[in-house]
Design a protein around this motif. Structure first.
Motif, PDB file in Angstrom:
ATOM      1  N   VAL A  91       0.835  -1.210   0.000  1.00 38.15           N
ATOM      2  CA  VAL A  91       0.000   0.000   0.000  1.00 38.15           C
ATOM      3  C   VAL A  91       0.869   1.259   0.000  1.00 38.15           C
ATOM      4  O   VAL A  91       0.597   2.206  -0.741  1.00 38.15           O
ATOM      5  CB  VAL A  91      -0.940  -0.010   1.226  1.00 38.15           C
ATOM      6  CG1 VAL A  91      -1.501   1.384   1.480  1.00 38.15           C
ATOM      7  CG2 VAL A  91      -2.079  -0.987   1.019  1.00 38.15           C
ATOM      8  N   ARG A 115       2.710   1.938  -3.225  1.00 36.58           N
ATOM      9  CA  ARG A 115       1.874   2.517  -4.286  1.00 36.58           C
ATOM     10  C   ARG A 115       1.348   3.897  -3.939  1.00 36.58           C
ATOM     11  O   ARG A 115       1.223   4.749  -4.809  1.00 36.58           O
ATOM     12  CB  ARG A 115       0.681   1.591  -4.548  1.00 36.58           C
ATOM     13  CG  ARG A 115       1.147   0.289  -5.123  1.00 36.58           C
ATOM     14  CD  ARG A 115       0.052  -0.429  -5.854  1.00 36.58           C
ATOM     15  NE  ARG A 115       0.611  -1.641  -6.435  1.00 36.58           N
ATOM     16  CZ  ARG A 115      -0.124  -2.575  -7.016  1.00 36.58           C
ATOM     17  NH1 ARG A 115      -1.423  -2.421  -7.098  1.00 36.58           N
ATOM     18  NH2 ARG A 115       0.454  -3.634  -7.530  1.00 36.58           N
ATOM     19  N   TYR A 152      -4.023   2.581  -4.924  1.00 34.59           N
ATOM     20  CA  TYR A 152      -4.243   1.213  -4.430  1.00 34.59           C
ATOM     21  C   TYR A 152      -5.676   0.849  -4.781  1.00 34.59           C
ATOM     22  O   TYR A 152      -6.615   1.522  -4.347  1.00 34.59           O
ATOM     23  CB  TYR A 152      -4.000   1.143  -2.916  1.00 34.59           C
ATOM     24  CG  TYR A 152      -4.129  -0.254  -2.350  1.00 34.59           C
ATOM     25  CD1 TYR A 152      -3.086  -1.174  -2.490  1.00 34.59           C
ATOM     26  CD2 TYR A 152      -5.291  -0.660  -1.701  1.00 34.59           C
ATOM     27  CE1 TYR A 152      -3.203  -2.457  -1.985  1.00 34.59           C
ATOM     28  CE2 TYR A 152      -5.416  -1.946  -1.191  1.00 34.59           C
ATOM     29  CZ  TYR A 152      -4.374  -2.837  -1.334  1.00 34.59           C
ATOM     30  OH  TYR A 152      -4.492  -4.124  -0.842  1.00 34.59           O
ATOM     31  N   GLN A 153      -5.849  -0.203  -5.552  1.00 42.25           N
ATOM     32  CA  GLN A 153      -7.136  -0.418  -6.196  1.00 42.25           C
ATOM     33  C   GLN A 153      -8.295  -0.650  -5.235  1.00 42.25           C
ATOM     34  O   GLN A 153      -9.443  -0.407  -5.595  1.00 42.25           O
ATOM     35  CB  GLN A 153      -7.040  -1.589  -7.184  1.00 42.25           C
ATOM     36  CG  GLN A 153      -6.792  -2.945  -6.536  1.00 42.25           C
ATOM     37  CD  GLN A 153      -6.761  -4.055  -7.580  1.00 42.25           C
ATOM     38  OE1 GLN A 153      -5.805  -4.194  -8.301  1.00 42.25           O
ATOM     39  NE2 GLN A 153      -7.826  -4.826  -7.657  1.00 42.25           N
ATOM     40  N   ALA A 154      -8.013  -1.089  -4.027  1.00 42.84           N
ATOM     41  CA  ALA A 154      -9.117  -1.328  -3.101  1.00 42.84           C
ATOM     42  C   ALA A 154      -9.455  -0.104  -2.252  1.00 42.84           C
ATOM     43  O   ALA A 154     -10.329  -0.171  -1.396  1.00 42.84           O
ATOM     44  CB  ALA A 154      -8.785  -2.523  -2.208  1.00 42.84           C
ATOM     45  N   ARG A 202     -10.464   4.138  -1.886  1.00 47.27           N
ATOM     46  CA  ARG A 202     -11.097   5.248  -2.578  1.00 47.27           C
ATOM     47  C   ARG A 202     -10.265   6.508  -2.372  1.00 47.27           C
ATOM     48  O   ARG A 202      -9.615   6.657  -1.344  1.00 47.27           O
ATOM     49  CB  ARG A 202     -12.489   5.494  -1.993  1.00 47.27           C
ATOM     50  CG  ARG A 202     -13.415   4.339  -2.294  1.00 47.27           C
ATOM     51  CD  ARG A 202     -14.698   4.462  -1.520  1.00 47.27           C
ATOM     52  NE  ARG A 202     -15.424   3.197  -1.643  1.00 47.27           N
ATOM     53  CZ  ARG A 202     -16.689   3.023  -1.324  1.00 47.27           C
ATOM     54  NH1 ARG A 202     -17.379   4.043  -0.852  1.00 47.27           N
ATOM     55  NH2 ARG A 202     -17.273   1.860  -1.472  1.00 47.27           N
ATOM     56  N   ARG A 223     -19.020   6.949   9.088  1.00 42.66           N
ATOM     57  CA  ARG A 223     -18.825   5.725   8.311  1.00 42.66           C
ATOM     58  C   ARG A 223     -17.598   5.849   7.406  1.00 42.66           C
ATOM     59  O   ARG A 223     -16.811   4.908   7.264  1.00 42.66           O
ATOM     60  CB  ARG A 223     -20.088   5.475   7.477  1.00 42.66           C
ATOM     61  CG  ARG A 223     -20.151   4.117   6.856  1.00 42.66           C
ATOM     62  CD  ARG A 223     -21.521   3.919   6.252  1.00 42.66           C
ATOM     63  NE  ARG A 223     -21.553   2.759   5.393  1.00 42.66           N
ATOM     64  CZ  ARG A 223     -22.452   2.581   4.438  1.00 42.66           C
ATOM     65  NH1 ARG A 223     -23.376   3.497   4.222  1.00 42.66           N
ATOM     66  NH2 ARG A 223     -22.419   1.500   3.701  1.00 42.66           N
ATOM     67  N   ILE A 275     -14.497   5.601   9.594  1.00 41.71           N
ATOM     68  CA  ILE A 275     -14.270   4.215  10.008  1.00 41.71           C
ATOM     69  C   ILE A 275     -13.651   3.428   8.852  1.00 41.71           C
ATOM     70  O   ILE A 275     -12.698   2.670   9.027  1.00 41.71           O
ATOM     71  CB  ILE A 275     -15.594   3.567  10.478  1.00 41.71           C
ATOM     72  CG1 ILE A 275     -16.032   4.187  11.808  1.00 41.71           C
ATOM     73  CG2 ILE A 275     -15.457   2.055  10.597  1.00 41.71           C
ATOM     74  CD1 ILE A 275     -17.419   3.763  12.277  1.00 41.71           C
ATOM     75  N   ARG A 276     -14.184   3.649   7.654  1.00 43.55           N
ATOM     76  CA  ARG A 276     -13.651   2.947   6.486  1.00 43.55           C
ATOM     77  C   ARG A 276     -12.183   3.312   6.249  1.00 43.55           C
ATOM     78  O   ARG A 276     -11.340   2.433   6.042  1.00 43.55           O
ATOM     79  CB  ARG A 276     -14.489   3.296   5.250  1.00 43.55           C
ATOM     80  CG  ARG A 276     -13.894   2.815   3.948  1.00 43.55           C
ATOM     81  CD  ARG A 276     -14.682   3.366   2.770  1.00 43.55           C
ATOM     82  NE  ARG A 276     -15.979   2.721   2.664  1.00 43.55           N
ATOM     83  CZ  ARG A 276     -16.174   1.565   2.018  1.00 43.55           C
ATOM     84  NH1 ARG A 276     -15.164   0.950   1.457  1.00 43.55           N
ATOM     85  NH2 ARG A 276     -17.360   1.043   1.934  1.00 43.55           N
ATOM     86  N   ASN A 316     -10.062   1.692   8.878  1.00 45.56           N
ATOM     87  CA  ASN A 316      -9.908   0.248   8.704  1.00 45.56           C
ATOM     88  C   ASN A 316      -9.026  -0.102   7.511  1.00 45.56           C
ATOM     89  O   ASN A 316      -8.334  -1.121   7.533  1.00 45.56           O
ATOM     90  CB  ASN A 316     -11.279  -0.414   8.525  1.00 45.56           C
ATOM     91  CG  ASN A 316     -12.092  -0.391   9.807  1.00 45.56           C
ATOM     92  OD1 ASN A 316     -11.549  -0.201  10.896  1.00 45.56           O
ATOM     93  ND2 ASN A 316     -13.385  -0.583   9.680  1.00 45.56           N
ATOM     94  N   ASP A 317      -9.071   0.733   6.459  1.00 45.71           N
ATOM     95  CA  ASP A 317      -8.280   0.448   5.258  1.00 45.71           C
ATOM     96  C   ASP A 317      -6.807   0.200   5.612  1.00 45.71           C
ATOM     97  O   ASP A 317      -6.167  -0.679   5.050  1.00 45.71           O
ATOM     98  CB  ASP A 317      -8.333   1.639   4.296  1.00 45.71           C
ATOM     99  CG  ASP A 317      -9.597   1.633   3.440  1.00 45.71           C
ATOM    100  OD1 ASP A 317     -10.330   0.631   3.458  1.00 45.71           O
ATOM    101  OD2 ASP A 317      -9.839   2.647   2.751  1.00 45.71           O
TER     102      ASP A 317
END
Ligand SMILES: [Fe+2]
Lengths: 151, 377
Positions: free
Chosen positions: B184, B187, B220-222, B224, B289, B292-293, B296-297
């Protein structure tokens, strides 16, 4: 036969994750997939979300797994489906399962890794059963060095 | 390159004494005991965030310097720390990690102070006050915390036992070169700015602050892309900065979200890592939210980065824990930029000062050959 199909789907989703057959796992997911991993923290007295993904997010995440430095050995999800509900008005079926996940290290030792419940909703459309929503609620909150794949 | 014989492998690296660490620091039980007495019983330690004790009487427990501790909100913004043992048997009073505390009578108090909602304690009656102890180490967070009309709130907590010496965990934070280990960061972070845009500052008392990092999250493709409106006040969405406070606490910002980590040694080879995620108190459910995302990423137990750090700490333990690796080199000199090891050197300079022995040779055994080191130092 629906109840049997629901049980099979839950078990197959876990077998696919155990084998790290990510394509196989994704093939069992509905296009509207919503996958969350939650836990309750008595320390901060709050419900927490530890992972939240839709189908595109899950695909992207799993595609990257081989590039990460990560836990060696294997995980084994032991699942019991406790309840399968009657179909809801939207055609989905709820299922509640308990899981125990063991980790087997490369030297062959196994130990309990995590326990919790799956709260699943399964779409039964066009004769196929697909995982539409899953909330994997963890009782275990110490996951050691952590995990790069979904519980 | 010439071949090395057994003696050459056992020799200290040919760098200045400040630029390497003896493997004994990770495994000697006597050093572990000395760390408890001379470091942990003397420093200020982050105990809990004010939001974890929302009302008067609310408490949080933790372990510090082998003591069961608790901190309680007395009234308003007043917090008090105690050693949570009472009576002739020294039994712990509080049953859980958090809750309402009816009475602190009979508990031994300790000095307690708060900065920006972070509550700290010290067991040392002679320690300088918290502001002097922190000095200007948290200056890179001034814009994030000072003069704000809102307060921050902990939304995430997890803890994990890592099978490694506590310093191995701190090193994963202080060692910037290790970003090569994270796909991660390879990139998102390494291409985002020039290495010279980074700044590592050494502060008094062994604290370090690191700023000037950025991240291209879309690489990093996963992940946003993080937008301007999502950033925390005082930060841009692609901003990354952090302050490892000596010896055990790190405050980290990644544009939209904050993390605070503490390490607690449980033995020479076992460490408790506690990790908190923070957002803005009272923010909308959609903003929470998002935070949190983003937390967590990178940082959650199922995140992409922190499990790699923990893996690395345990891998180092396997080499250093039983003496297979003899020295750790911290010799990268980049003038306080790039991937300079100056943060690691600041950490070990303070460690050496407090222990009264140099980290490069903390035992008599360091002076002699490896064969003789098998015995007790
Ligand atoms: Fe890292």
């Amino acid at each position: 036969m629906t109840e049997q199909n629901v049980r099979e789907l839950v078990y197959r989703s876990c077998l696919a994750l155990d084998r790290e057959d990510f394509d196989g796992f994704l093939a069992l997911c509905d296009p509207a997939l919503h996958y969350v991993v939650t836990a309750y923290s008595p320390e901060i007295r709050k419900e927490m979300t530890w992972m939240e993904q839709d189908l595109a997010g899950m695909k992207a995440l799993l595609a990257m797994v081989p590039q990460h430095l990560r836990r060696t050995g294997s995980l084994h999800r032991h699942v019991s489906v406790y309840q399968v509900e009657a179909p809801a008005s939207d055609g989905t079926i709820g299922a509640l399962s308990s899981f125990l996940v063991t980790h087997t290290a490369l030297d062959g030792g196994s130990r309990l890794f995590a326990v919790g419940h799956y709260h699943d909703r399964i779409a039964a459309t066009g004769g196929r059963h697909l995982l539409k929503t899953r909330r994997a609620h963890l009782e275990t909150r110490d996951l050691g060095i952590g995990l790069h794949i979904p519980i | 390159m010439t071949a090395r014989n057994a003696q050459a492998w056992a020799n200290p690296p040919r760098v200045p004494p400040s630029h390497f660490v003896s493997g004994w620091v990770y495994r000697d039980p006597a050093i572990y005991d000395a760390e408890q007495a001379k470091i942990f019983r003397r420093v200020w330690r982050f105990a809990a965030h004010e939001s974890e004790m929302p009302e008067a009487g609310a408490y949080r427990t933790f372990v510090h310097a082998c003591e069961p501790m608790m901190v309680v909100r007395e009234t308003g913004d007043r917090f008090a720390g105690f050693i949570d043992r009472a009576g002739p048997a020294g039994a712990r009073l509080l049953p859980g990690p958090a809750g309402q505390c009816r009475s602190t009578r009979g508990l031994r108090p300790c000095r307690t102070a708060a900065k920006w909602g972070f509550v700290f304690v010290t067991l040392d009656p002679e320690a300088p006050d918290l502001d002097s102890y922190l000095g200007d180490a948290l200056d890179i967070f001034r814009d994030v915390f000072e003069g704000r009309e809102f307060s921050y709130e902990v939304f995430h907590f997890h803890q994990a036992i890592v099978e490694a010496n506590w310093k191995a965990w701190q090193e994963t934070i202080l060692d910037l070169y290790h970003e090569f280990m994270h796909v991660v960061l390879r990139r998102t972070q390494m291409p985002a700015t020039a290495m010279t845009a980074r700044s590592l500052r050494q502060h008094r008392n062994g604290h370090v602050s690191i700023g000037g990092l950025r991240a291209l999250y879309g690489n990093y493709q996963a992940y946003r892309v993080r937008s301007e409106g999502e950033a925390l006040p005082g930060l841009t969405p692609d901003d990354a900065r952090f302050t490892p406070l000596f010896p055990d606490t790190t405050i980290i910002a990644r544009g939209t979200v904050l993390r605070v980590d503490t390490v607690t040694p449980l033995g020479p080879h076992r460490t408790l890592v506690e990790s908190r995620g923070l957002g803005i108190k009272g923010e909308s459910p959609a903003d929470r939210r998002m935070r949190i995302r983003h937390h967590n990423d990178y940082w959650g137990p199922l995140g992409r980065n922190v499990p790699e750090d923990a893996y690395a700490a345990e891998a180092c333990e396997r080499a250093f824990g039983r003496g297979a690796a003899l020295f750790q080199t911290i010799a990268r000199d980049e003038d306080g930029r790039g991937q300079d090891d100056c943060g690691l050197r600041a950490f070990y300079a303070e460690w050496s000062r407090r222990l009264g022995r140099p980290a490069c040779a903390p035992t008599n055994a360091d002076a002699i050959s490896r064969g003789e080191q098998e015995g007790k130092p």
